[in-house]
Design a protein around this motif. Structure first.
Motif, short mmCIF file in Angstrom:
data_model
loop_
_atom_site.label_atom_id
_atom_site.label_comp_id
_atom_site.label_asym_id
_atom_site.label_seq_id
_atom_site.Cartn_x
_atom_site.Cartn_y
_atom_site.Cartn_z
N SER A 1 -6.74 -5.11 -1.98
CA SER A 1 -6.76 -3.73 -1.48
C SER A 1 -6.27 -3.71 -0.04
O SER A 1 -6.27 -4.74 0.65
CB SER A 1 -8.17 -3.14 -1.57
OG SER A 1 -9.08 -3.90 -0.79
N CYS A 2 -5.88 -2.54 0.40
CA CYS A 2 -5.36 -2.38 1.76
C CYS A 2 -6.49 -2.58 2.77
O CYS A 2 -7.55 -1.95 2.65
CB CYS A 2 -4.73 -1.00 1.92
SG CYS A 2 -4.13 -0.65 3.59
N ALA B 1 -7.23 1.42 -0.07
CA ALA B 1 -6.60 1.76 -1.36
C ALA B 1 -6.24 0.50 -2.13
O ALA B 1 -5.98 -0.57 -1.54
CB ALA B 1 -5.36 2.61 -1.12
N GLU B 2 -6.22 0.60 -3.44
CA GLU B 2 -5.82 -0.53 -4.28
C GLU B 2 -4.36 -0.86 -4.01
O GLU B 2 -3.49 0.00 -3.96
CB GLU B 2 -6.02 -0.18 -5.75
CG GLU B 2 -5.64 -1.30 -6.70
CD GLU B 2 -5.84 -0.91 -8.15
OE1 GLU B 2 -5.41 -1.68 -9.03
OE2 GLU B 2 -6.43 0.16 -8.41
N GLN C 1 -0.64 -2.32 -4.67
CA GLN C 1 0.33 -2.48 -5.75
C GLN C 1 1.05 -3.82 -5.57
O GLN C 1 1.19 -4.32 -4.46
CB GLN C 1 1.36 -1.36 -5.72
CG GLN C 1 0.78 0.04 -5.85
CD GLN C 1 1.85 1.10 -5.68
OE1 GLN C 1 3.03 0.79 -5.48
NE2 GLN C 1 1.44 2.37 -5.76
N CYS D 1 -6.74 1.22 4.76
CA CYS D 1 -7.26 2.44 4.14
C CYS D 1 -8.15 2.16 2.94
O CYS D 1 -8.80 3.07 2.43
CB CYS D 1 -6.11 3.37 3.74
SG CYS D 1 -5.14 2.77 2.32
N CYS E 1 0.85 -1.19 0.00
CA CYS E 1 0.00 0.00 0.00
C CYS E 1 0.88 1.23 0.00
O CYS E 1 1.59 1.50 0.99
CB CYS E 1 -0.93 0.01 1.21
SG CYS E 1 -2.00 1.47 1.29
N ALA E 2 0.84 1.97 -1.10
CA ALA E 2 1.64 3.20 -1.20
C ALA E 2 1.11 4.26 -0.24
O ALA E 2 1.89 5.05 0.32
CB ALA E 2 1.63 3.71 -2.63
N SER E 3 -0.21 4.32 -0.03
CA SER E 3 -0.79 5.33 0.85
C SER E 3 -0.33 5.12 2.29
O SER E 3 -0.02 6.09 3.00
CB SER E 3 -2.32 5.27 0.79
OG SER E 3 -2.79 5.53 -0.51
N CYS E 4 -0.30 3.88 2.73
CA CYS E 4 0.11 3.58 4.11
C CYS E 4 1.61 3.32 4.22
O CYS E 4 2.13 3.20 5.34
CB CYS E 4 -0.64 2.36 4.63
SG CYS E 4 -2.43 2.55 4.76
N ASP E 5 2.28 3.21 3.06
CA ASP E 5 3.70 2.87 3.03
C ASP E 5 3.94 1.59 3.83
O ASP E 5 4.75 1.55 4.75
CB ASP E 5 4.54 4.02 3.59
CG ASP E 5 6.05 3.80 3.37
OD1 ASP E 5 6.40 3.02 2.45
OD2 ASP E 5 6.85 4.38 4.13
N ARG E 6 3.22 0.51 3.42
CA ARG E 6 3.25 -0.71 4.20
C ARG E 6 3.09 -1.93 3.30
O ARG E 6 2.26 -1.93 2.39
CB ARG E 6 2.12 -0.68 5.23
CG ARG E 6 2.12 -1.82 6.23
CD ARG E 6 0.92 -1.73 7.16
NE ARG E 6 0.83 -0.45 7.82
CZ ARG E 6 1.52 -0.10 8.91
NH1 ARG E 6 2.36 -0.99 9.44
NH2 ARG E 6 1.38 1.07 9.45
#
Length: 520
Positions: free
Chosen positions: A173-174, A179-180, A182, A177, A129-134
């Motif tokens: 997805s995460c 988010a899709e 990666q 959050c 997850c790029a948004s959560c950096d996880r």
């Protein structure tokens, strides 16, 4: 038996309180078997733990902005309270973060598996997850199961029980959050199960697997056993003991399987002759596949029996399903009896509050009603003393013959090879109903002009059944049977045999029943 029978139950993740389905599935049923065997004189080791390092604990902590250790400790205390209130007595409950030597032990096991080539390093896609950096694993990622298309989390599908590598999920997805996710390639440790294909196939073929589990295992043999990720990048859990992977943690499913070996004392005491594992179908991969594979990797082939349950969920909604609330309101006898009667051994079962209320009425009106009438009659007719006469009465010969057949059926339903706690409940109900009818019929004896104590043998007969219930119903309702034994002035915990059908010694003064015997 030189070593005890080892009974295990799936370690719950301490990210929530136990629901009614958890009691209905592994825990009460396993406790019933353990109690029956102990009363029979068998040595039993009954173990579980809490799966503190699963991603669901981490996800719960991240959503609440709390430390995962605090979350695990908080819910572990609730879970152990649930077990205590339900009368479930474990010999060992593994605490992964507190038990001395646990982290060192599991790291050593992992290190040996890596050294022996059972665990290898592979570079494969993993959700990120790029948004959560996880990096996403376990409950941190959701998507569609690649095998059955049901909604699933990373690692293991709870619907079909097959593993996925996270990256194999459809539309991942995460889980935090939304988010899709990666797909990024990363090097991780994997347990290569295919190398144990033949011994696992032989192991499963020699076991009496429940049909649905047999389908799962035979499908794995037919399709080829998967490589299972046993580590992931992250900060929660036990560190992977491989050079260059200090920022990785041992996977929670691997740990849940290995935890049983620590609880048994795998390196310190002789292995038992057999394991009896209780768990829901959605968790069977860890215990029917990973645990035998770990034993095979260490050169051990240990027979294992599986008692698999399906889903038992609240029809009215989750707000009605918390185990501790129901235990406090209804008591352990009522809830244990109820979940055993409705235990989802072969198919999903719905929990309904009106069904639980009906169980309470059965104990109150049928079981306690008969016992109250019996104890009142002993006090009214014989000053509270056990009659100095042999059991008898109109219809007693027939009743005794049926009771002796019933105890054979009870032993069959309690036995590990033919374990059927639902049938146990039905048999116990029939015993109480038929004895209550016997009591009603013989109550008229005291009204006969020529009575002359003719009613006393029927009281002795009913007291012998009451004494037998202290043994026969003990594994199902231990709290009530202790109260009944105390009122009868006898010791509880006798084996489930026809010998238990013995009234207290003549002249014994019974205790007055001051409240319900079974349930409340």
């Amino acid at each position: 038996m030189n070593t005890p029978l080892w009974i295990t139950a799936t370690p719950p993740a301490p990210c929530a309180e136990l629901e009614i389905g958890h009691l209905a599935g592994p825990y009460v049923a396993a406790d019933v078997l353990a109690r029956f065997l102990r009363a029979d004189g068998e040595r039993v080791l009954f173990t579980t733990g809490t799966a503190d390092h699963t991603a669901s604990v981490q996800a719960k902590a991240l959503r609440a902005y709390r430390d995962p250790g605090e979350v695990a400790d908080s819910y572990r205390s609730w879970i152990t309270a649930d077990w205590l209130h339900a009368g479930i007595k474990f010999d060992q409950i593994v605490h992964p973060r507190r038990d001395r030597g646990y982290a060192r032990w599991i790291r050593q096991l992992f290190r040996e598996l890596h050294t022996d080539g059972a665990v290898v390093l592979r570079t494969r896609p993993m959700p990120y997850c790029a948004s959560c950096d996880r990096w996403l694993h376990g409950a941190l990622v959701t998507g569609g199961c690649p095998h059955c298309q049901a909604a699933a989390e990373g690692g293991m599908c709870r619907t079909c029980a097959l593993p996925n590598d996270g990256g194999a999920l459809t539309d991942p997805s995460c889980g935090l959050c939304g988010a899709e996710a990666q797909m990024r390639r990363i090097r991780r440790p994997y347990l290569l199960l295919e190398q144990y294909r033949e011994p696992l196939a032989d192991y499963w073929a020699a076991s009496e697997l429940p049909p649905r589990l047999a389908v799962l295992c035979e499908t794995l043999v037919e399709d080829g056993l998967p490589d299972v990720a046993v580590g992931h990048p992250g900060a929660w859990g036990v560190t992977v003991p491989v050079d260059g992977f200090e920022d990785h943690r041992i996977d929670g499913c691997f740990e849940a399987a290995a935890m049983h070996l620590f609880g048994q004392g795998f390196d310190r005491r002789p292995l038992p002759e057999r394991i009896a594992h209780f768990g829901g179908f959605g968790h069977t991969f860890c215990h029917a596949v990973l645990l035998p594979a770990l034993l095979l990797a260490r050169g051990v082939k240990l027979p294992q029996d599986f008692y698999v349950n399906e889903t038992y969920a609240a029809a009215e909604g989750p707000e009605e399903a918390w185990a501790l609330d129901l235990l406090i309101e209804y008591g352990s006898d009522t809830l244990r009896r109820h979940v055993l009667e409705g235990r989802p051994a072969a198919r999903r079962t719905d929990f309904r509050m009106d069904d639980l209320a009906r169980t309470r009425r059965t104990l109150t009106e049928t079981w306690n009603g008969w016992l109250n009438r019996l104890f009142d009659a002993v006090y009214e007719e014989n000053d509270g003393l056990v009659p100095a006469t042999a059991p008898g009465g109109s219809g007693w010969v027939t009743q005794l013959r049926r009771l002796q057949r019933a105890v054979d059926d009870l032993r069959d339903a309690y036995a590990p090879e033919t374990f059927d706690p639902r049938r146990v409940v039905l048999l116990l109900d029939e015993i109480v109903l038929s004895t209550a009818d016997f009591g009603h019929a013989n109550a008229y004896q005291r009204r006969r002009p020529s009575a002359g104590g003719r009613h006393l043998p029927s009281l002795a007969a009913q007291l012998s059944v009451a004494a037998a219930l202290c043994a026969w119903a003990g594994p199902v309702m231990p709290e009530g049977t202790k109260r009944l034994a105390s009122a009868l002035r006898i010791e509880p915990g006798h084996p489930v045999t026809a010998d238990a059908l013995t009234a207290p010694a003549p002249g014994t003064r019974l205790a007055r029943l001051s409240g319900p015997v079974f349930g409340f």
